[in-house]
Design an enzyme around this catalytic site. Structure first.
Site, PDB file in Angstrom:
ATOM      1  N   ARG A   1     -11.325  -8.572 145.552  1.00 48.06           N
ATOM      2  CA  ARG A   1      -9.953  -8.211 145.141  1.00 48.06           C
ATOM      3  C   ARG A   1      -8.986  -8.581 146.263  1.00 48.06           C
ATOM      4  NH1 ARG A   1      -9.118  -4.291 141.330  1.00 48.06           N
ATOM      5  NH2 ARG A   1      -6.968  -4.999 141.475  1.00 48.06           N
TER       6      ARG A   1
ATOM      7  N   CYS B   1     -15.820  -3.825 137.190  1.00 43.61           N
ATOM      8  CA  CYS B   1     -14.604  -3.756 138.017  1.00 43.61           C
ATOM      9  C   CYS B   1     -14.553  -2.487 138.849  1.00 43.61           C
ATOM     10  CB  CYS B   1     -13.375  -3.890 137.133  1.00 43.61           C
ATOM     11  SG  CYS B   1     -13.106  -2.503 136.001  1.00 43.61           S
TER      12      CYS B   1
ATOM     13  N   ARG C   1       1.278  -1.542 138.483  1.00 46.79           N
ATOM     14  CA  ARG C   1       0.240  -1.041 137.558  1.00 46.79           C
ATOM     15  C   ARG C   1       0.927  -0.093 136.590  1.00 46.79           C
ATOM     16  NH1 ARG C   1      -5.745   1.235 138.855  1.00 46.79           N
ATOM     17  NH2 ARG C   1      -5.992  -1.030 138.898  1.00 46.79           N
TER      18      ARG C   1
ATOM     19  N   ASP D   1     -17.372  -2.366 131.544  1.00 46.05           N
ATOM     20  CA  ASP D   1     -16.293  -1.540 132.101  1.00 46.05           C
ATOM     21  C   ASP D   1     -16.432  -0.153 131.491  1.00 46.05           C
ATOM     22  OD1 ASP D   1     -13.908  -0.694 133.328  1.00 46.05           O
ATOM     23  OD2 ASP D   1     -12.641  -1.510 131.741  1.00 46.05           O
TER      24      ASP D   1
ATOM     25  N   GLN E   1      -8.014  -8.472 138.622  1.00 46.78           N
ATOM     26  CA  GLN E   1      -9.452  -8.188 138.670  1.00 46.78           C
ATOM     27  C   GLN E   1     -10.251  -9.442 138.313  1.00 46.78           C
ATOM     28  OE1 GLN E   1     -11.114  -5.056 139.400  1.00 46.78           O
ATOM     29  NE2 GLN E   1     -12.783  -6.506 139.559  1.00 46.78           N
TER      30      GLN E   1
ATOM     31  N   HIS F   1      -6.021  -6.958 132.889  1.00 47.57           N
ATOM     32  CA  HIS F   1      -6.225  -6.678 134.319  1.00 47.57           C
ATOM     33  C   HIS F   1      -6.488  -8.023 135.004  1.00 47.57           C
ATOM     34  CE1 HIS F   1      -6.850  -4.599 137.934  1.00 47.57           C
ATOM     35  NE2 HIS F   1      -7.922  -3.893 137.664  1.00 47.57           N
TER      36      HIS F   1
END
Ligand code: CP
Ligand code: NVA
Length: 330
Positions: free
Chosen positions: A296, A268, A105, A228, A135, A132
């Site tokens: 996930r 998310c 990340r 988000d 996700q 991402h």
């Protein structure tokens, strides 16, 4: 050839479907695929590096790696030399000799590209400023569980439409053959190269792309509504401006009234109730965010197993055979 997953379109439509099917299979039988167990002789290690904080990504990778017979080496922000004392290239050359997969990340996407270019083990993007993709595998798995299919569904994203989640909804959604609508204010929409890549992918799958500043246009009859945070990691200094900028793009009860009556809602997480999503929506009957969070784990396990298999580093039964490569030190 080593396979990496740095952005959503790194999987072809057929490959994305294969990963999602494997995820469903592994969700039903969590210990059935063991790419990191070295034939009873020991455990392989996966490096999971964080330059930004995390709850879900950290826990789902750690749990998933353990369930697949491996050892997760979690490196928290500021703990390694990478980026400040040592180049990404040199880091990759060291890590690939000791670990079986590198999960990272970070901020700039280019770092992931440089890591992958210097690694013979799979590199996975666990979120960067632009994408991402892990996700989205979880999100698509969740939608498929609720709707029974992905192809032909309309998925609408509202909010900061220039962030990593917007880009990934766009690219992963059209890869699955969905009609993806991305909606945010002028100046906060996906970059033109990402829209072009999405349009090219949509032309292959029968999906479509709509970029709009009009929430009503985005929401009309949507099967899936997503949002988000308006303030992504690294944007904290712009918080007050951003809360004003996006206030007409909230997923609240009046937004949901414009979507299909059986629409499902994705986020998310972490979520900020009263901003990008109302408490009534995220905690209400159309919200599937807790399944999304759980997925996930399942989606990333399948992704890791799939990448190991297609890189010739492990064998996953049920996938097309790939020649095994001579292992180095992992
Ligand atoms: N959704 C997500 O990636 O959450 P974390 O930042 O907690 O990992
Ligand atoms: N857009 C958010 C996603 C968090 C999972 C961020 O980058 O902070």
């Amino acid at each position: 050839m080593t396979r990496h997953f740095l952005k959503d379109t790194d999987l072809t439509p057929a490959e994305q479907e294969e990963v999602l099917n494997l995820a469903a299979r592994m969700k039903a039988a969590p210990y059935s695929v063991q790419p990191f167990a070295a034939d009873g002789a020991g455990r392989k290690t996966v490096a999971v590096i964080f330059d930004k904080t995390s709850t879900r990504t950290r826990v789902s990778f750690a749990a998933g790696i353990a369930e697949m017979g491996g050892n997760a080496l979690i490196i928290n922000p500021g703990e390694a030399q990478i980026g400040h004392k040592e180049s990404v290239e040199d880091t990759a050359k060291v890590l690939e000799r000791m670990v079986s997969t590198i999960v990272w990340r970070t901020g700039a996407h280019q770092g992931l590209v440089d890591m992958a270019a210097n690694s013979r083990v799979p590199v996975i993007n666990a979120l960067c400023d632009d994408y991402h993709p892990c996700q989205l595998l979880a999100d698509l798995l969740t939608v498929k569980e609720y709707k029974g299919r992905l192809t032909g569904l309309t998925m609408s994203y509202l909010g900061d439409a220039a962030n990593n989640m917007a880009n990934s909804y766009l690219l992963a959604g059209v890869t699955a053959g969905m009609h993806v609508r991305i909606c945010g204010p002028e100046g906060y929409l996906p970059a033109t190269d990402i829209v072009s890549a999405a349009e090219a992918r949509a032309a292959e799958t029968g999906g479509s792309v709509l970029i709009t500043t009009d929430p009503a246009e985005a929401l009309a009859g949507a099967d899936v509504v997503a949002t988000d945070t308006w303030v992504s990691m690294g944007q904290e200094a712009e918080k007050e401006t951003r809360l004003q900028l996006f206030r007409d793009y909230s997923v609240d009860e009046s937004a949901m009234a414009q979507a299909a009556p059986d629409a499902v809602v994705l986020h998310c997480l972490p979520a900020y109730r009263g901003y990008e999503i109302s408490a009534g929506v995220i905690d209400g009957p159309q919200s599937i965010v807790w399944d999304e969070a759980e997925n996930r784990l399942h989606a990333q396990k399948a992704l890791m197993a799939w990448l190991m298999h297609h890189s010739g580093l492990a064998v996953v039964e049920g996938l097309a055979p790939v020649e095994l490569v001579q292992e180095s030190a992992q």
